[in-house]
Scaffold this active site. Structure first.
Site, mmCIF file in Angstrom:
data_model
loop_
_atom_site.group_PDB
_atom_site.id
_atom_site.type_symbol
_atom_site.label_atom_id
_atom_site.label_comp_id
_atom_site.label_asym_id
_atom_site.label_seq_id
_atom_site.Cartn_x
_atom_site.Cartn_y
_atom_site.Cartn_z
ATOM 1 N N GLY D 149 0.829 -1.196 0.000
ATOM 2 C CA GLY D 149 0.000 0.000 0.000
ATOM 3 C C GLY D 149 0.864 1.248 0.000
ATOM 4 O O GLY D 149 2.052 1.202 0.326
ATOM 5 N N CYS D 150 0.266 2.352 -0.393
ATOM 6 C CA CYS D 150 1.017 3.603 -0.471
ATOM 7 C C CYS D 150 1.456 4.065 0.912
ATOM 8 O O CYS D 150 2.637 4.368 1.133
ATOM 9 C CB CYS D 150 0.181 4.681 -1.167
ATOM 10 S SG CYS D 150 -1.481 4.873 -0.504
ATOM 11 N N TYR D 151 0.532 4.107 1.857
ATOM 12 C CA TYR D 151 0.894 4.534 3.217
ATOM 13 C C TYR D 151 1.939 3.598 3.831
ATOM 14 O O TYR D 151 2.914 4.072 4.418
ATOM 15 C CB TYR D 151 -0.346 4.589 4.103
ATOM 16 C CG TYR D 151 -1.289 5.742 3.844
ATOM 17 C CD1 TYR D 151 -0.845 7.066 3.895
ATOM 18 C CD2 TYR D 151 -2.636 5.517 3.588
ATOM 19 C CE1 TYR D 151 -1.722 8.124 3.693
ATOM 20 C CE2 TYR D 151 -3.522 6.578 3.388
ATOM 21 C CZ TYR D 151 -3.063 7.877 3.440
ATOM 22 O OH TYR D 151 -3.922 8.922 3.254
ATOM 23 N N CYS D 154 5.453 4.288 2.335
ATOM 24 C CA CYS D 154 6.057 5.537 2.787
ATOM 25 C C CYS D 154 6.377 5.463 4.286
ATOM 26 O O CYS D 154 7.440 5.916 4.726
ATOM 27 C CB CYS D 154 5.121 6.701 2.487
ATOM 28 S SG CYS D 154 5.931 8.305 2.564
#
Lengths: 351, 351, 351, 351
Positions: D149-151, D154
């Site tokens: 996932g993006c979160y 990061c």
């Protein structure tokens, strides 16, 4: 009907003062001052005020101004008011300062965080910190108001009930704040150009933004133990608005249990039951800056993370209105015995 | 104090009506209706109105509503009001319709451009086109107001003086318009998502957007010869605001010379001298939508291109306020004998 | 592999050159110059280029630079290159100028519109106007390229086929253009701050923006009669992109009929059939700046308004890429015999 | 040269895959599938891809697709791939899944947080979590990649070095994340309309956003003690980009002192020294999403607040590129033995 003067009328906070006062029944905007634009017509700079505020801008001269008006607003850089304030001025007119000059009671703290010498510390004690919901009684009789910063106002209204209720550990508070770009001022800086701000987000002023001691001083005032916190502001590609997301560890109660979301939510509801301009949202609803834009409201809510036993406190405010000019007018209303919401009753503008 | 009801209260124009009326001294918002959200609390949908408009939304029932209120606003899709309007309703309450149903006098033109059958053509003749600056006298005694479209209002106020003054050739008018995204409505469409609209611009509805006949009808009414024009709307990544840039060939005067910018500018100044909500800018200043946002003002100016002998006419307006809900309230004020600017005096919000 | 130098590397066009050239297989970015930031690291100013272009910025010295590189790009204010260009420089290196200094063949016209004296008119004749689709053959052998303005490029690609095909009256052209804010440059000006540009639109530079003579000169070159037109640019709250909406009266054919949309559309299709970077959209589809962002494409389409017998021509382009840096690189590719699309093949970035 | 197919090509992540793969030297985009738009031309929906990806969209049929291509990307809603994946498919083609279906090793945790039954738990063990910087070796030989996932990507890249280095207390981590609106998907929802998102900010999914267990699982894998954290995502009015601001208490070293900013910064520098796509910024510089837009980079930095002994960790990433499609391609490159940065070398697009 009283007369008002504004020094620093061409910054964003000054312009918001003009907008709000132009709709105020008890106030005549007598004089607008600007260092950069003196001699020009106000509405040639702020075209929205054409036909509404066509004053010719005057040079700053607070002594002269104090003889012409009943109240002076200074929406000026740090250090300006401290450099020109006199007993004479305060005898002539009430002063509401939107800068940080008189917000911090300990002059050494002020000088350290702002990096400038304070030129009139003799007025610090007298100045009343103009957070209306906190200091209403003192504001009423004040001559000099230190109008709170935008971040401190939003942080205080969001976090203080949790401290008052003893729900959280005062040493664990983290305030992650997000602000619109009016907060960066109207100065011509490359970093604030449309193409530099738009479609991006960034933190700034870390790890020690200078609103930190102001927030700590105010929250410590309502906490059993002193508050030392992290404060991290972010610049968001929007014009108005501040959102505070604050975190703190819940404190176990005497029975070893942690306070529930219901308990804390009720406490917030009670605390703000009589406040015209603070709205505690229903459980499960969270503040959004769009719902307060252009208005004096602060929207507040909380959530409990039962996995980590942390409280999440959220608050949204218009940094220009309640965060600056609106609260200044609210202070003026209290000082002059007007209805506290006079000139401030406008509904938030959406979209 | 009168009672008002709104059908279609959860679209953008409906929401702007609620915002404006909530500050109006002579009006009580009695009933809010919504097809999609009936049964829900208004302020759960529009969080800005928490504590201001907490009505439970009702189903649409115009007959019932007409018995409860003095004025009904319909901020509904084309065809709705034409489908439900009756003599009975008009006897009970005044009706101000924000749709296009009663704007166009020739029912065949309406049916062609809107592609729907008109269900109550018997009321078209009676309906007054509610462009306040044009039809004030007729509005006063009207029962049914066809509240003008946003583009037609802005185009009319921008172009009409040039036609009245005989400065331009009625056959050469081109209206290039730019609108904020509230103009596209609040329906859940992919094309109106943030990521589809932001950082882009596009024309739409070409070559024949359906506001064209409305603009032509109104401008023809003040022109010596019928106006047939090009109208090209564009979608701009902003929320509120319409900017009209209109072009037309100057007509040579009897002495063979073309009218000067000064001449035309003075004519505009005179025409709008007594209008509270139209501001003719100084020569060389051009309208910007930011200067009218959230307000009832239309800013207008002109430029002459002496190389091409063309007149450029520019107008800026808030499409939600003067372009929809604000003008509806202005009409109501005229109809009920209130001050024409009651509830509409707020200064534009900048930024 | 050739070496390139950029003077004016810290403006938006300069930065776009660095971005594009950093992906170019045949070019080494040797030297970056900046008047304001000399001595600093490039990627400290443009953080996107960290690890990609970490050059220390040099002072401007075109003679010195011309000995170190094969090609010089000047992304500088009007007058800079004209003030420093010499035969020596042109013998050492090819020069591609992104300013207007050598775009206009008539020096008097240049001096009138730009309000400055031209310091090296002797090079004007030699300079090739670098609109690749128009002057490809001449570009190939040029030493000095006048890289076209963004508005002229987009206007030319949008309008020229209609003139070439004889479909429109050359005296009736109106170009209503809308530009993103990178077009206003990276200088620290109040008018370009986020809060001044966002959520607003305005025209500027009316009635005579200085791109006007450049557009007229280029269009006149492909028209049977000279083109004199209105050009009205608007500032849009977006970062990149230009949209041109142009209007002109259709010319009746010898049979008295007006050309049809199909006819004109086919003509456009044919004209651009072999052009890698011009896309003629299907009938009924209109250009949007979001579809070309970050790329070298220009999207073009037309509509006919049969009610007014006018042609509407639309074009969308990225003002930074095809409108400035991208076309400069396209010119370089042609001059050095590289594939014309080398370094320019990237797909548009959406959203 | 390999053939690729994409299921879910008309969402934002799917579209970014098409954009990136269209510039990839080793890949031919063979087939694009879409549930909603099957039968239409891809470039009629995404106009940026006109002339670049003009495929006719196919219905989803993963078995059929697996016989035609070497690699399948599924950019589909949760549950899709788990519902259709078979051993047969995995024998035919490698599969890179951009949904959460195979990211979480404990199926009960998946089912609890996502609220759906997992239809093919037999493949969970085999699936490799495709965070390239963490699991490069396993990715190389994988048949099935759970693209992060993006979160989580990061958050992991921002926080993990501090845990690996033992600098922070694993129980005190708070991740305050801010995302652009592409993260909300391309579905037609009122809440994602331009006028609802623009000029506002809000938290969402509190207190338990479903990316929480994924972040915890990955961070726990590199921590001496399990990580249980707060994760609070916010929606920002921008298109692309994620900014993570994470907080944690510093752990005193054996000498009782707290680790210094220099020490931690050096550790981060070392950890990422060989990583092509992670840039550790210089001390005092903080990540901004504008510097990574459209690229595969993650920018990371840290600050120490000595007043509170807390570490602030910051990371910026493009949620569409490294946060979704870019990392999927990076995984593909590793799996097929291509250069890891093939197709991903483009510089960030600014502005």
């Amino acid at each position: 009907m009283i007369n008002a003067g504004i020094i620093g009328a061409t910054g964003y906070a000054g312009a918001e003062l003009v907008r709000i006062l132009s709709n105020h029944k008890e106030v005549c905007i007598k004089t607008l001052c600007s260092k950069s634009y003196a001699g020009q017509k106000y509405s040639d700079i702020f075209g929205n005020m054409r036909g509404i505020a066509d004053h010719i801008l005057q040079k700053d001269d607070i002594e002269k101004l104090s003889k012409e008006v009943d109240v002076i607003f200074t929406a000026t850089p740090q250090g300006y008011l401290a450099g020109v304030l006199t007993e004479e001025v305060l005898k002539n007119a009430k002063v509401i300062d939107l800068s940080a000059d008189f917000r911090i009671k300990d002059v050494a703290v002020y000088e350290k965080w702002y990096g400038i010498e304070h030129k009139s510390p003799q007025f610090i004690e007298e100045a009343v910190y103009g957070l209306c919901e906190k200091n209403r009684a003192d504001i009423k009789s004040a001559r000099l108001i230190a109008n709170p910063g935008c971040y401190p106002t939003c942080s205080y209204l969001t976090v203080s009930p949790a401290l008052m209720g003893g729900f959280i550990d005062a040493n664990t508070v983290i305030v992650d704040a997000k602000s619109g770009t009016t907060g960066a001022g109207r100065g011509a800086k490359t970093t604030n150009l449309f193409c530099e701000v738009n479609d991006s987000i960034r933190a700034y002023g870390l790890p020690g933004h200078r609103h930190t001691p102001e927030i700590e001083e105010q929250l410590s005032g309502v906490s059993k133990s002193p508050v030392r916190l992290n404060f991290s502001p972010h610049l968001v590609p929007m014009m108005r608005g501040i959102l505070v997301t604050a975190y703190a560890d819940l404190k176990a109660k005497s029975d070893g249990c942690f306070p529930s979301a219901d308990e804390i939510h009720s406490y917030y509801k009670d605390k703000y039951a009589d406040e015209r301009f603070v709205r505690v949202l229903d459980k499960g609803a969270y503040p959004e800056t769009r719902w307060v834009k252009g208005s004096e409201y602060t929207d507040v809510s909380i959530a409990v993370d039962e996995r980590t036993n942390r409280l999440i406190m959220m608050g949204a405010m218009d940094n220009m209105t309640k965060g600056a000019a609106g609260q200044a007018v609210q202070n003026m209303n209290i000082m002059f015995g007007f209805d506290e919401d006079e000139g401030l009753g406008m509904a938030p503008v959406f979209p």
